[in-house]
Design a protein around this motif. Structure first.
Motif, PDB file in Angstrom:
ATOM      1  N   LEU A  79       0.845  -1.200   0.000  1.00 25.56           N
ATOM      2  CA  LEU A  79       0.000   0.000   0.000  1.00 25.56           C
ATOM      3  C   LEU A  79       0.874   1.243   0.000  1.00 25.56           C
ATOM      4  CD1 LEU A  79      -2.508  -1.163   2.748  1.00 25.56           C
ATOM      5  CD2 LEU A  79      -3.067  -0.745   0.353  1.00 25.56           C
ATOM      6  N   GLU A 107     -10.282   0.216   7.597  1.00 21.21           N
ATOM      7  CA  GLU A 107      -9.958  -0.977   8.395  1.00 21.21           C
ATOM      8  C   GLU A 107      -8.701  -0.747   9.231  1.00 21.21           C
ATOM      9  OE1 GLU A 107      -9.436  -4.135   5.475  1.00 21.21           O
ATOM     10  OE2 GLU A 107     -11.065  -3.302   4.267  1.00 21.21           O
ATOM     11  N   LEU A 108      -8.639  -1.398  10.382  1.00 22.00           N
ATOM     12  CA  LEU A 108      -7.411  -1.342  11.177  1.00 22.00           C
ATOM     13  C   LEU A 108      -6.300  -2.027  10.379  1.00 22.00           C
ATOM     14  CD1 LEU A 108      -8.678  -2.268  14.765  1.00 22.00           C
ATOM     15  CD2 LEU A 108      -8.591  -0.022  13.618  1.00 22.00           C
ATOM     16  N   LYS A 109      -5.097  -1.492  10.453  1.00 24.93           N
ATOM     17  CA  LYS A 109      -3.978  -2.108   9.727  1.00 24.93           C
ATOM     18  C   LYS A 109      -3.216  -3.006  10.712  1.00 24.93           C
ATOM     19  CE  LYS A 109      -0.117  -1.044   6.588  1.00 24.93           C
ATOM     20  NZ  LYS A 109       0.858  -1.930   7.289  1.00 24.93           N
ATOM     21  N   ILE A 110      -3.504  -4.315  10.609  1.00 25.25           N
ATOM     22  CA  ILE A 110      -2.956  -5.286  11.564  1.00 25.25           C
ATOM     23  C   ILE A 110      -1.452  -5.386  11.354  1.00 25.25           C
ATOM     24  CG2 ILE A 110      -3.171  -7.654  12.433  1.00 25.25           C
ATOM     25  CD1 ILE A 110      -5.809  -5.913  12.427  1.00 25.25           C
ATOM     26  N   GLU A 164      -3.815 -11.003   7.254  1.00 23.26           N
ATOM     27  CA  GLU A 164      -2.636 -10.722   8.085  1.00 23.26           C
ATOM     28  C   GLU A 164      -2.607 -11.731   9.229  1.00 23.26           C
ATOM     29  OE1 GLU A 164      -1.139  -8.114   6.750  1.00 23.26           O
ATOM     30  OE2 GLU A 164       0.457  -7.629   8.132  1.00 23.26           O
ATOM     31  N   TYR A 216      -8.778 -10.033   4.900  1.00 22.72           N
ATOM     32  CA  TYR A 216      -9.313  -8.745   4.486  1.00 22.72           C
ATOM     33  C   TYR A 216      -9.551  -8.579   2.991  1.00 22.72           C
ATOM     34  CZ  TYR A 216      -4.233  -7.971   4.144  1.00 22.72           C
ATOM     35  OH  TYR A 216      -2.885  -8.087   3.884  1.00 22.72           O
ATOM     36  N   VAL A 278      -6.140   1.377   7.233  1.00 18.88           N
ATOM     37  CA  VAL A 278      -6.183   1.231   5.766  1.00 18.88           C
ATOM     38  C   VAL A 278      -7.498   1.805   5.248  1.00 18.88           C
ATOM     39  CG1 VAL A 278      -6.056  -0.362   3.837  1.00 18.88           C
ATOM     40  CG2 VAL A 278      -4.758  -0.843   5.923  1.00 18.88           C
ATOM     41  N   LYS A 280      -9.860   2.296   1.940  1.00 18.51           N
ATOM     42  CA  LYS A 280     -10.074   1.756   0.589  1.00 18.51           C
ATOM     43  C   LYS A 280     -11.357   2.343   0.002  1.00 18.51           C
ATOM     44  CE  LYS A 280      -8.151  -2.620   2.185  1.00 18.51           C
ATOM     45  NZ  LYS A 280      -8.366  -4.044   2.478  1.00 18.51           N
TER      46      LYS A 280
HETATM   47  N1  LIG Z   1      -2.531  -5.187   7.162  1.00 16.87           N
HETATM   48  C1  LIG Z   1      -3.845  -4.997   7.094  1.00 16.87           C
HETATM   49  O1  LIG Z   1      -4.546  -5.077   8.120  1.00 16.87           O
HETATM   50  N2  LIG Z   1      -4.446  -4.740   5.821  1.00 16.87           N
HETATM   51  N3  LIG Z   1      -3.780  -4.738   4.643  1.00 16.87           N
HETATM   52  C2  LIG Z   1      -4.710  -4.483   3.724  1.00 16.87           C
HETATM   53  C3  LIG Z   1      -4.464  -4.424   2.282  1.00 16.87           C
HETATM   54  C4  LIG Z   1      -3.249  -4.532   1.648  1.00 16.87           C
HETATM   55  C5  LIG Z   1      -3.510  -4.423   0.278  1.00 16.87           C
HETATM   56  C6  LIG Z   1      -4.869  -4.294   0.134  1.00 16.87           C
HETATM   57  O2  LIG Z   1      -5.462  -4.290   1.389  1.00 16.87           O
HETATM   58  N4  LIG Z   1      -5.940  -4.331   4.263  1.00 16.87           N
HETATM   59  C7  LIG Z   1      -5.786  -4.479   5.575  1.00 16.87           C
HETATM   60  N5  LIG Z   1      -6.777  -4.405   6.502  1.00 16.87           N
END
Ligand SMILES: NC(=O)n1nc(-c2ccco2)nc1N
Length: 313
Positions: A79, A107-110, A164, A216, A278, A280
């Motif tokens: 990303l 969304e939370l980025k795990i 993730e 996700y 994140v 989108k």
């Molecule tokens: N790391 C994580 O939580 N991610 N990573 C994406 C992602 C990466 C590429 C497209 O979507 N989406 C989420 N919630």
């Protein structure tokens, strides 16, 4: 005997789903263990009754000598990053100029390890690390030890699901207590510990590390026949996957900024580490219209929290 094996598979997959995905078990752990050990005993006595999707694979199998490298059917993209409000406003401006007003799936980025799970006719057949985005490592045996990963899903779909894999903070603290007791060097953070666990050649060791996962996205969203990212996540929930429920649909960038502000304060109360949020474009046809740069989607961006010492309780 085959009938009993089929019944044990059905019960153990269901109980596992209730406990590890819904977090609401309908039977005590002792019941799950009793049935699992009955199945292990039957498979030892009748090896030809053991199948690759048997619940007994959760405990890990024979160690590998190395990980096979496998090309992803569709590349796993990284990303683009945003570090402040100006970056996010610029992203929003580019999107609106491209496709007009949109709503965002946020969304939370795990903070774990990106993995890709391949299902054929609704059965897990392969798990890959992201690797360099084009080629990953085959860690199927280790992926199967993550209880939240369904070995069989509720629809006979053939597709790849991305997510993730991560180590919950509780597991991380226990792991370091164990390491301290054994005089081993401590793991630096849950992300490194998760990466180390999934790279164990002996899946019995990976099984001990109590990893978890949030899914996700799907590599070919047309497979799911859904119009948006939020509908895709709801569909993943319906067919047996674990998704992160802190997600929110935002009508505009102001709402996104509110959400980011909330989690900037709240994130240390989560039971897992996140390193950002994140954002989108929710509508899939608008995602396709926006497309990708060489490496990253134009329809998504990762807001990164300022680097700080995350307190891992
Ligand atoms: N790391 C994580 O939580 N991610 N990573 C994406 C992602 C990466 C590429 C497209 O979507 N989406 C989420 N919630």
């Amino acid at each position: 005997m085959q009938q009993r094996v089929d019944e044990l598979h059905r019960l153990l997959h269901q109980y596992n789903y209730e406990y590890h995905v819904l977090d609401s078990p309908s039977v005590p752990d002792s019941e799950y263990d009793k049935l699992l050990h009955e199945l292990i005993a039957i498979e030892e006595e009748y090896p030809d009754l053991k199948t690759s999707d048997s619940p007994t694979v959760r405990v890990g199998g024979t160690p590998l000598s190395a990980f096979e490298k496998v090309r992803h059917d569709t590349p796993m993209l990284s990303l683009g990053n945003a570090f402040n409000e100006a970056d996010l406003r610029a992203f929003d401006k580019r999107v609106v100029e491209g496709v007009g007003q949109v709503d965002y799936m946020v969304e939370l980025k795990i903070d774990g390890l990106a993995v890709s799970l391949k299902y054929e006719d609704g059965r897990l057949v392969q798990g890959l690390t992201r690797g360099d985005g084009t080629t990953g490592e085959n860690i199927t045996e280790n992926i199967k030890t993550i209880y939240a990963v369904p070995l069989v899903i509720k629809e006979p779909l053939t597709f790849e699901v991305r997510g993730e894999a991560y180590m919950p903070r509780r597991s991380f603290i226990n792991l370091n207590k164990e390491k301290e007791k054994n005089g081993e060097p401590l793991a630096a953070n849950p992300r490194n510990a998760a990466a180390g666990s999934l790279r164990q050649l002996d899946s019995k060791l990976a099984a001990k590390r109590k990893l978890d996962i949030f899914l996700y996205s799907v590599n070919d969203l047309r497979e799911l026949d859904v119009p948006s990212q939020s509908a895709a996540l709801d569909k993943l929930d319906e067919i047996g996957f674990k998704t992160n429920h802190e997600r929110r649909r935002c009508q505009n960038m102001d709402e996104v900024l509110d959400y980011i502000k909330y989690w900037t304060e709240e994130r240390n109360n989560l039971s897992y580490d996140i390193d950002g949020i994140v954002i989108k474009v929710n509508d899939l046809s608008k995602q396709e219209e926006l497309g990708f740069t060489a490496r990253t989607p134009r329809w998504a961006i990762a807001y990164k929290f300022p680097a700080e010492e995350v307190i891992t309780k």
